[in-house]
Design an enzyme around this catalytic site. Structure first.
Site, PDB file in Angstrom:
ATOM      1  N   CYS A 132       1.059   6.956  12.108  1.00  8.02           N
ATOM      2  CA  CYS A 132       0.814   6.039  13.220  1.00  8.02           C
ATOM      3  C   CYS A 132       0.826   6.739  14.561  1.00  8.02           C
ATOM      4  O   CYS A 132       0.185   6.308  15.501  1.00  8.02           O
ATOM      5  CB  CYS A 132       1.868   4.945  13.222  1.00  8.02           C
ATOM      6  SG  CYS A 132       2.141   4.272  11.602  1.00  8.02           S
TER       7      CYS A 132
ATOM      8  N   HIS B 101       0.802  -1.236   0.000  1.00  3.85           N
ATOM      9  CA  HIS B 101       0.000   0.000   0.000  1.00  3.85           C
ATOM     10  C   HIS B 101       0.827   1.275   0.000  1.00  3.85           C
ATOM     11  O   HIS B 101       0.290   2.368  -0.127  1.00  3.85           O
ATOM     12  CB  HIS B 101      -0.996   0.001   1.178  1.00  3.85           C
ATOM     13  CG  HIS B 101      -0.390   0.274   2.520  1.00  3.85           C
ATOM     14  ND1 HIS B 101      -0.475   1.508   3.122  1.00  3.85           N
ATOM     15  CD2 HIS B 101       0.304  -0.513   3.367  1.00  3.85           C
ATOM     16  CE1 HIS B 101       0.140   1.449   4.304  1.00  3.85           C
ATOM     17  NE2 HIS B 101       0.622   0.238   4.470  1.00  3.85           N
TER      18      HIS B 101
HETATM   19  C1  LIG Z   1       4.306   2.182   6.606  1.00  8.97           C
HETATM   20  C2  LIG Z   1       5.587   1.711   7.155  1.00  8.97           C
HETATM   21  C3  LIG Z   1       5.670   0.509   7.893  1.00  8.97           C
HETATM   22  C4  LIG Z   1       4.467  -0.319   8.251  1.00  8.97           C
HETATM   23  O1  LIG Z   1       3.890  -0.903   7.134  1.00  8.97           O
HETATM   24  P1  LIG Z   1       2.357  -1.403   7.190  1.00  8.97           P
HETATM   25  O2  LIG Z   1       2.125  -2.006   5.853  1.00  8.97           O
HETATM   26  O3  LIG Z   1       1.528  -0.174   7.424  1.00  8.97           O
HETATM   27  O4  LIG Z   1       2.247  -2.356   8.295  1.00  8.97           O
HETATM   28  C5  LIG Z   1       6.918   0.126   8.337  1.00  8.97           C
HETATM   29  N1  LIG Z   1       8.017   0.851   8.076  1.00  8.97           N
HETATM   30  C6  LIG Z   1       7.986   1.997   7.380  1.00  8.97           C
HETATM   31  C7  LIG Z   1       9.246   2.749   7.119  1.00  8.97           C
HETATM   32  C8  LIG Z   1       6.766   2.481   6.904  1.00  8.97           C
HETATM   33  O5  LIG Z   1       6.731   3.620   6.225  1.00  8.97           O
END
Ligand SMILES: *Cc1c(COP(=O)(O)O)cnc(C)c1O
Length: 389
Positions: free
Chosen positions: A330, A202
């Site tokens: 987050c 995503h």
């Molecule tokens: C978004 C993100 C995650 C987490 O990924 P998810 O698919 O939302 O669980 C981990 N590390 C970084 C650097 C991110 O940008």
């Protein structure tokens, strides 16, 4: 609607090309583990997706394990290695600016007895290789470093880090969180000498709920996170997310084709934006590094003196329909200061006045004009009505 979206580092819209592939396959239902034709057709789709994901990072298909996203990939790598490895004491090295998935996980592993070193970063967010090397000792078993930071865009010298680590001890498991780097910078695992790399669909215009973990061949000594059927080389039980994988594969195939062009466009947009905002608005400070090279070109973390980021982001959203982020997506819910900006050594005042703007595939010059005009109005308005401090 999309034109007012400046939060691509939180998540990206599904690409139309990906959506149309998903629609074409919506009625596909075979269980890839079944040996009849329904199952085998689904299995072929999964393997096609696997090879498309592998191609984007120059891996072999057999080195790609599908997961539900970045967080699960990181958990699979770190917990999987911690529980599989009988080395105790168990020392982990990571950094102060990792994604919360890594940081929370390290706190958990610390509660199980692991010793954790959180490496500091310099004012631009870079980890010094010297610090990394000096932190390694006889009990060091696992190192996890992010490739590109989601809040400020700093790109770590992963290849040099891997070299330095392996020179000291080839048995140290080196995991890289490449979720934010994927599709933005070329990643070549052949070149990198890392053991594992976490990815998410995503963040590169694929569907939510799908991710992948690259696991270097011959290096798959992990305990599975999900026990069950023998899917994904026995590492992740459960019937696969067929549509998610098809969409992730397609997103990766497009990124493989377009990565360099996209990067080139982003550099041009970046220069245009920086030039424009510096002329338009006084008393701003850049928190993301302003250097050529090792920075995600789409990411801007900016402080607006005497402005509260919450007020600015609400105003931008409600009056102008503009989406930006305060802190990372987050941590936006929590009223705490960004751990990344704190690690840069910024003052509380400056952190509280900073927002993150991130561009993507659908950002154009008109959007940037609108963004800067709106920011100028909103900032002027807030500075005139809000008491300083
Ligand atoms: C978004 C993100 C995650 C987490 O990924 P998810 O698919 O939302 O669980 C981990 N590390 C970084 C650097 C991110 O940008």
């Amino acid at each position: 609607m999309l034109g007012k979206y400046f939060d691509y580092n939180a998540t990206t819209p599904l690409r139309e090309e990906v959506a149309s592939i998903l629609i074409d396959n919506l009625l596909l239902f075979g269980n890839p583990s079944s040996s009849h034709s329904f199952g085998q057709f689904a299995k072929e789709k999964i393997e096609e997706g696997r090879s498309q994901v592998a191609a984007l990072i120059n891996a072999d298909s057999s080195e790609i394990l599908f997961t539900s996203g970045g967080t699960e990939s990181i958990n699979t790598a770190l917990k999987g290695f911690f529980f599989a490895c009988d080395k105790r004491p168990f020392h982990i090295i990571t950094s102060k600016i990792e994604h919360s998935a890594t940081l929370e996980l390290c706190h958990y592993l610390a509660s199980l007895g692991a010793e954790i070193t959180y490496l500091p970063v310099d004012a631009n967010g870079f980890i010094a290789i010297e610090d990394l090397v000096n932190a390694i000792h006889e009990h060091t078993a696992l190192i996890s470093i992010m490739y590109a930071n989601n809040e400020i865009g700093t790109i770590q010298p992963i290849k040099e880090m891997a070299k330095a680590i392996k020179q000291i001890n080839r048995d140290i498991f080196f995991h890289v969180d490449a979720v934010q780097a994927l599709g933005k910078i070329p990643i070549n695992v052949h070149d990198l000498e890392v053991d594992a790399l976490s990815l998410a669909a995503h963040k590169i215009y694929g569907p939510k709920g799908t991710g992948a973990l690259y696991l270097k061949k011959g290096n798959q000594q992990l305990v599975q996170l999900l026990h069950g059927g023998g899917q994904e080389n026995g590492l992740r039980g459960g019937t696969e997310n067929l549509l998610g994988i098809i969409g992730f594969g397609q997103a990766c195939a497009l990124a493989t084709e377009e990565l360099l062009q996209h990067k080139h466009n982003t550099v041009a947009l970046r220069n245009y934006f920086l030039e424009k905002i510096k002329h338009a608005i006084e008393q701003i400070e850049m928190n993301s590094p302003e250097i050529e090279g090792d920075v995600l070109q789409n990411t801007f973390n900016i402080s607006f003196t005497n402005i509260r980021a919450e007020a600015l982001s609400v105003l931008l959203s409600q009056v102008y329909g503009i989406a930006v982020s305060i802190g990372s997506a987050c941590s936006a819910e929590k009223a705490e200061l960004s751990h990344v900006l704190l690690a840069l050594g910024l003052s509380e005042e400056r952190i509280k006045s900073s927002i993150r703007i991130s561009f993507g595939l659908y950002t154009d010059y008109k959007d940037i004009d609108y963004l800067v005009d709106s920011l100028k109005e909103a900032v002027t308005r807030l500075r005139s009505i809000l008491p300083v401090g």
